[in-house]
Design an enzyme around this catalytic site. Structure first.
Site, short mmCIF file in Angstrom:
data_model
loop_
_atom_site.label_atom_id
_atom_site.label_comp_id
_atom_site.label_asym_id
_atom_site.label_seq_id
_atom_site.Cartn_x
_atom_site.Cartn_y
_atom_site.Cartn_z
N ARG A 100 8.90 88.17 26.14
CA ARG A 100 8.69 87.13 27.15
C ARG A 100 7.20 86.88 27.35
NH1 ARG A 100 11.47 82.91 29.45
NH2 ARG A 100 11.45 82.94 31.72
N THR A 382 15.30 75.35 23.93
CA THR A 382 15.68 76.74 23.66
C THR A 382 16.70 76.82 22.51
OG1 THR A 382 15.24 77.23 25.98
CG2 THR A 382 16.41 78.91 24.77
N GLU A 402 10.61 76.88 26.56
CA GLU A 402 11.02 76.33 27.86
C GLU A 402 11.42 74.86 27.72
OE1 GLU A 402 12.64 76.34 30.92
OE2 GLU A 402 11.07 74.94 31.49
N ASP A 422 8.80 78.86 34.84
CA ASP A 422 10.00 79.63 35.23
C ASP A 422 9.70 80.55 36.42
OD1 ASP A 422 11.81 78.50 33.55
OD2 ASP A 422 12.02 80.21 32.20
N SER A 448 16.69 83.13 32.21
CA SER A 448 18.16 83.14 32.21
C SER A 448 18.72 83.45 30.82
CB SER A 448 18.70 81.78 32.64
OG SER A 448 18.27 81.49 33.93
N GLY A 470 18.86 76.50 29.94
CA GLY A 470 18.28 76.71 31.27
C GLY A 470 19.11 77.70 32.05
N1 GLU Z 1 13.00 78.93 30.10
C1 GLU Z 1 14.39 79.16 30.26
C2 GLU Z 1 14.66 80.63 30.53
O1 GLU Z 1 13.94 81.47 30.09
C3 GLU Z 1 15.16 78.70 29.10
C4 GLU Z 1 15.10 77.22 29.00
C5 GLU Z 1 16.32 76.55 28.46
O2 GLU Z 1 17.20 77.16 27.92
O3 GLU Z 1 16.42 75.33 28.58
O4 GLU Z 1 15.60 80.93 31.19
#
Ligand code: GLU
Length: 568
Positions: A100, A382, A402, A422, A448, A470
């Site tokens: 991350r 993603t 992201e 995030d 997530s 997301g």
């Molecule tokens: N940034 C999101 C996360 O880490 C993922 C973004 C996405 O899947 O659209 O949860």
């Protein structure tokens, strides 16, 4: 090793039906089959190329990620971050790798507040240097390769280098993402690459990326240090700082990928493992599945509507806790053990009533909810891929920059993430306490992403799955794990089924699917509902007790599945 490829994709790359390709591969004799399920045919093929060369699941993952950086640039890449679970066939252990992004050392608590002290608009915060975290994907892959790779590091970048030099076809999805993105800011050189003459690239065009080929050659020859402590780091820092960010060479050089213990729980006879914090994905998926298991044991005649209702209620409870308590445990205290304990989950499950929705759920350790939902609407970016190699090792990896196209900053042929958005913009929760997901120097934003590996009672992988989307990721994944492991559906049918989401608010039902038939029933049970399109991107592999493997790529995106070798 025999090779079976389903389907033969390249000749039909431009056919619209290709968007709907959905493959299930099945093994048919007694050697060890391998499989790759990924979001782009060329990425799947790169993974297979490594497996066929005797590579491990980790080797394949690195080749897949390199190709995705090139051909699915809107979703993930070496400018972003990732979470990966690895199953080691020899030890039967599941390991979690945290790649991350981290916040630069110079960030302050008002990073995402306006001069008036109120949270910035989300889309105002995305473009430019402010949102860029230190990319973690490459360090994470390097760490995993050191432990589980067999092919030389250099070999793993060859498919991506080849394709970057010779070119690849712009897919319908990439073209569509660019069309949607057109009104937003794009800085040079991103603008020139994706919007030549101010117009978005169109599907079927051949795109070359010599800058990325050169970057991958440096990484292939010199290792990840050239990215974190060499000329590429210098270029990243210069770009971010030129666009208002605070990233420094020290932030880049200090980045560490972290090996963490996965969060695992025994549910429905399987050991289901997910990412620990700073991804909320593992904990929240496990909470939802446990609550569903407990609540469904009380129901004698389970039908589709009741199942969907219980899943949505479990999801409300999971999201209530997620939004209130979760953050990076290297910085804040999170009652992880309590939230995943039997007594706690049994008490929470008692709040689920088969004949009536609870409406908005409160978090379980204090009342009322002080955090407020931070659900975002966009779910187009993603990527997730799943791999099983011919030795029986497996990888479940979700990777992201992201938003589609991240911070809209391109460096040396790849895009930089906007993952710092995030973090919760307002460092304070509604009751004035500091929120666990507030921004802090060096901290990792709550995610997530929910890569899952579920083991059967013999400690063999039973299901390898994950999705982009997301905050909806958690629901996409929990629904499929429940469908396969608790309802007995095959992974293809599970992925194909309409999405049902509840992030502790309205129950979202996927438009144009059979799930819409549940709407009147859900409303009668007290759900406020909304019908919406949902771009999940589930890529899963299941292994049956007899060793047969089956995989599926989400028809909502452009991915494929390829099996190599034959099974029982
Ligand atoms: N940034 C999101 C996360 O880490 C993922 C973004 C996405 O899947 O659209 O949860």
């Amino acid at each position: 090793m025999s090779s079976k490829r389903l389907p033969a994709l390249l000749p039909v790359l431009l056919c619209c039906a290709w968007l709907l390709v959905f493959t299930t591969a099945q093994a048919d004799d007694s050697s060890h089959p391998g499989m790759v399920a990924a979001a782009h045919p060329l990425a799947t093929e790169a993974g297979v190329e490594m497996l066929e060369a005797g590579g491990t699941a980790i080797d394949a993952a690195i080749a897949i990620q390199a190709v995705l950086t090139l051909v699915e640039p809107q979703s993930s890449g070496i400018g972003g971050g990732a979470f990966m679970l690895h199953y080691d066939h020899a030890t039967t252990e599941v390991q979690a790798y945290d790649g991350r992004e981290t916040a630069p050392a110079a960030v302050e608590s008002d990073h995402f507040l306006t001069d008036d002290g109120i949270p910035m608009g989300f889309l105002d915060a995305v473009p430019g240097g402010r949102s860029v975290g230190v990319p973690g994907t490459l360090r994470m892959l390097e760490l995993a390769h050191r432990e589980h790779g067999e092919l030389p590091w250099k070999t793993l970048f060859q498919p991506a280098i080849r394709l970057a030099e010779t070119g690849f076809m712009v897919t319908p999805r990439l073209a569509e993402m660019l069309r949607i993105d057109l009104p937003l800011d794009a800085f040079e050189p991103m603008a020139g690459y994706f919007f030549p003459n101010g117009k978005p690239l169109s599907a079927g065009m051949t795109l070359r990326n010599p800058a990325l080929a050169a970057t991958f050659k440096q990484i292939a020859n010199q290792g990840a240090d050239v990215f974190y402590d060499g000329p590429i780091a210098e270029a990243i820092v210069a770009t971010v700082q030129a666009h208002g960010g605070e990233l420094t060479r020290e932030d880049m050089a200090d980045y560490r990928a972290i090996e963490r213990a996965p969060v695992c729980r025994s549910i429905a006879g399987y050991s289901i493992c997910g990412m620990p914090l700073p991804s909320s994905g593992g904990m929240t998926v496990l909470q939802i599945l446990s609550l569903l298991e407990i609540a469904s044991a009380e129901v004698d005649d389970m039908d589709r509507l009741t199942w969907a209702h219980l899943l949505m209620e479990a999801s409300r409870l999971g999201f209530a806790d997620r939004n209130e308590y979760l953050g990076d445990t290297d910085f804040v205290d999170v009652p992880v053990d309590t939230l995943l304990s039997d007594p706690y989950l049994t008490g929470r499950a008692a709040l689920i009533s088969p004949p009536q929705s609870m409406g908005k759920a409160s978090p379980g350790l204090n009342d009322p909810d002080s955090a407020m939902s931070d659900a975002k609407r966009i779910d187009h970016s993603t990527t997730h891929f799943s791999v099983i190699d011919t030795q029986g090792n497996a990888v479940s990896m979700t990777s992201s920059i992201e938003m589609p196209f991240g911070a809209r900053l391109m460096v040396d042929g790849f895009l930089l993430n906007n993952q710092l958005t995030d973090f919760r913009f307002d460092p304070q929760a509604a009751d004035g306490r500091l929120h666990p997901n507030r921004i802090q120097p060096g901290k990792r934003p709550l995610s997530s992403m929910s890569p899952i590996i579920a083991l059967d009672p013999e400690d063999q992988p039973r299901l390898i799955i994950g999705s982009p989307g997301g905050t909806r990721i958690i629901g996409y994944v929990a629904q499929r794990v429940a469908d396969v492991l608790m309802q007995g559906n095959d992974v293809k049918a599970a992925i194909e089924a309409g999405n049902l989401i509840n992030r502790n608010g309205v129950t979202e039902v996927e438009a144009g699917t059979k799930a819409e038939a549940l709407l009147p029933g859900l409303e009668a049970l007290g759900h406020e509902t909304e019908v919406d399109s949902m771009t999940s991107g589930l890529h899963g592999i299941e292994r049956l007790p007899n060793g047969v493997i089956r995989g599926a790529a989400d028809p909502r995106r452009e991915g494929t599945v390829i099996q190599i070798g034959a099974g029982p």
